[in-house]
Design a protein around this motif. Sequence first.
Motif, PDB file in Angstrom:
ATOM      1  N   SER A  48      44.391  40.320  41.279  1.00  0.00           N
ATOM      2  CA  SER A  48      44.214  41.023  42.455  1.00  0.00           C
ATOM      3  C   SER A  48      43.547  42.561  42.719  1.00  0.00           C
ATOM      4  O   SER A  48      44.144  43.243  41.601  1.00  0.00           O
ATOM      5  CB  SER A  48      45.591  40.878  43.257  1.00  0.00           C
ATOM      6  OG  SER A  48      45.583  41.289  44.475  1.00  0.00           O
ATOM      7  N   SER A  49      42.461  42.698  43.543  1.00  0.00           N
ATOM      8  CA  SER A  49      42.221  43.867  43.617  1.00  0.00           C
ATOM      9  C   SER A  49      41.373  44.294  42.295  1.00  0.00           C
ATOM     10  O   SER A  49      40.902  45.777  42.250  1.00  0.00           O
ATOM     11  CB  SER A  49      43.085  45.010  44.054  1.00  0.00           C
ATOM     12  OG  SER A  49      43.575  44.606  45.308  1.00  0.00           O
ATOM     13  N   VAL A  50      41.079  43.293  41.434  1.00  0.00           N
ATOM     14  CA  VAL A  50      40.365  43.877  40.254  1.00  0.00           C
ATOM     15  C   VAL A  50      39.350  43.067  39.983  1.00  0.00           C
ATOM     16  O   VAL A  50      38.165  43.662  39.893  1.00  0.00           O
ATOM     17  CB  VAL A  50      41.379  43.837  38.837  1.00  0.00           C
ATOM     18  CG1 VAL A  50      40.526  44.206  37.543  1.00  0.00           C
ATOM     19  CG2 VAL A  50      42.448  44.997  39.139  1.00  0.00           C
ATOM     20  N   VAL A  51      39.464  41.802  39.790  1.00  0.00           N
ATOM     21  CA  VAL A  51      38.328  40.951  39.561  1.00  0.00           C
ATOM     22  C   VAL A  51      38.680  39.361  39.838  1.00  0.00           C
ATOM     23  O   VAL A  51      39.865  38.971  40.070  1.00  0.00           O
ATOM     24  CB  VAL A  51      38.110  40.880  37.874  1.00  0.00           C
ATOM     25  CG1 VAL A  51      39.162  40.482  37.161  1.00  0.00           C
ATOM     26  CG2 VAL A  51      36.667  40.214  37.873  1.00  0.00           C
ATOM     27  N   SER A  52      37.587  38.701  40.187  1.00  0.00           N
ATOM     28  CA  SER A  52      37.701  37.112  40.645  1.00  0.00           C
ATOM     29  C   SER A  52      36.700  36.618  40.367  1.00  0.00           C
ATOM     30  O   SER A  52      35.414  37.008  40.206  1.00  0.00           O
ATOM     31  CB  SER A  52      37.699  37.167  42.194  1.00  0.00           C
ATOM     32  OG  SER A  52      37.768  35.692  42.336  1.00  0.00           O
ATOM     33  N   VAL A  53      36.777  35.473  39.269  1.00  0.00           N
ATOM     34  CA  VAL A  53      35.651  34.727  38.596  1.00  0.00           C
ATOM     35  C   VAL A  53      35.762  33.207  38.973  1.00  0.00           C
ATOM     36  O   VAL A  53      37.026  32.809  38.758  1.00  0.00           O
ATOM     37  CB  VAL A  53      35.660  34.945  37.040  1.00  0.00           C
ATOM     38  CG1 VAL A  53      34.609  34.222  36.462  1.00  0.00           C
ATOM     39  CG2 VAL A  53      35.419  36.702  36.713  1.00  0.00           C
ATOM     40  N   SER A  54      34.986  32.751  39.339  1.00  0.00           N
ATOM     41  CA  SER A  54      35.029  31.210  39.622  1.00  0.00           C
ATOM     42  C   SER A  54      33.914  30.445  39.010  1.00  0.00           C
ATOM     43  O   SER A  54      32.743  30.964  39.046  1.00  0.00           O
ATOM     44  CB  SER A  54      35.109  31.029  40.973  1.00  0.00           C
ATOM     45  OG  SER A  54      34.859  29.628  41.222  1.00  0.00           O
ATOM     46  N   THR A  55      34.235  29.296  38.307  1.00  0.00           N
ATOM     47  CA  THR A  55      33.214  28.739  37.689  1.00  0.00           C
ATOM     48  C   THR A  55      32.813  27.438  38.393  1.00  0.00           C
ATOM     49  O   THR A  55      32.085  26.408  38.069  1.00  0.00           O
ATOM     50  CB  THR A  55      33.424  28.297  36.159  1.00  0.00           C
ATOM     51  OG1 THR A  55      34.558  27.405  36.239  1.00  0.00           O
ATOM     52  CG2 THR A  55      33.498  29.322  35.174  1.00  0.00           C
TER      53      THR A  55
END
Length: 89
Positions: free
Chosen positions: A57-64
């Motif tokens: 949360s509020s740092v990074v979001s990664v989706s494959t």
Amino acid sequence: MDTAVRAWLLAELGTATDLTDLETRYTRLGGARAVALEILRERLAALIAQPASVNVSSVVSVSTAENIKAYERQIDRLENGQPPAPGDE
């Protein structure tokens, strides 16, 4: 494996693909399309085995998820004969 086959495989799989691995697979499988499909299925399986998304949360979001869909589309296309591979009759 001749230069046309190597060029086609690198165009489908990316230039960072190990050429020795391609040679070994080509000798074992006997065709460029079979090599490409085997490698793409392995890459897809590796992605599916990992979490599809990570979110801090509020740092990074990664989706494959889109990468998975892209591999599925590429595999489907190759299974249906597109694009033509060297040696296809």
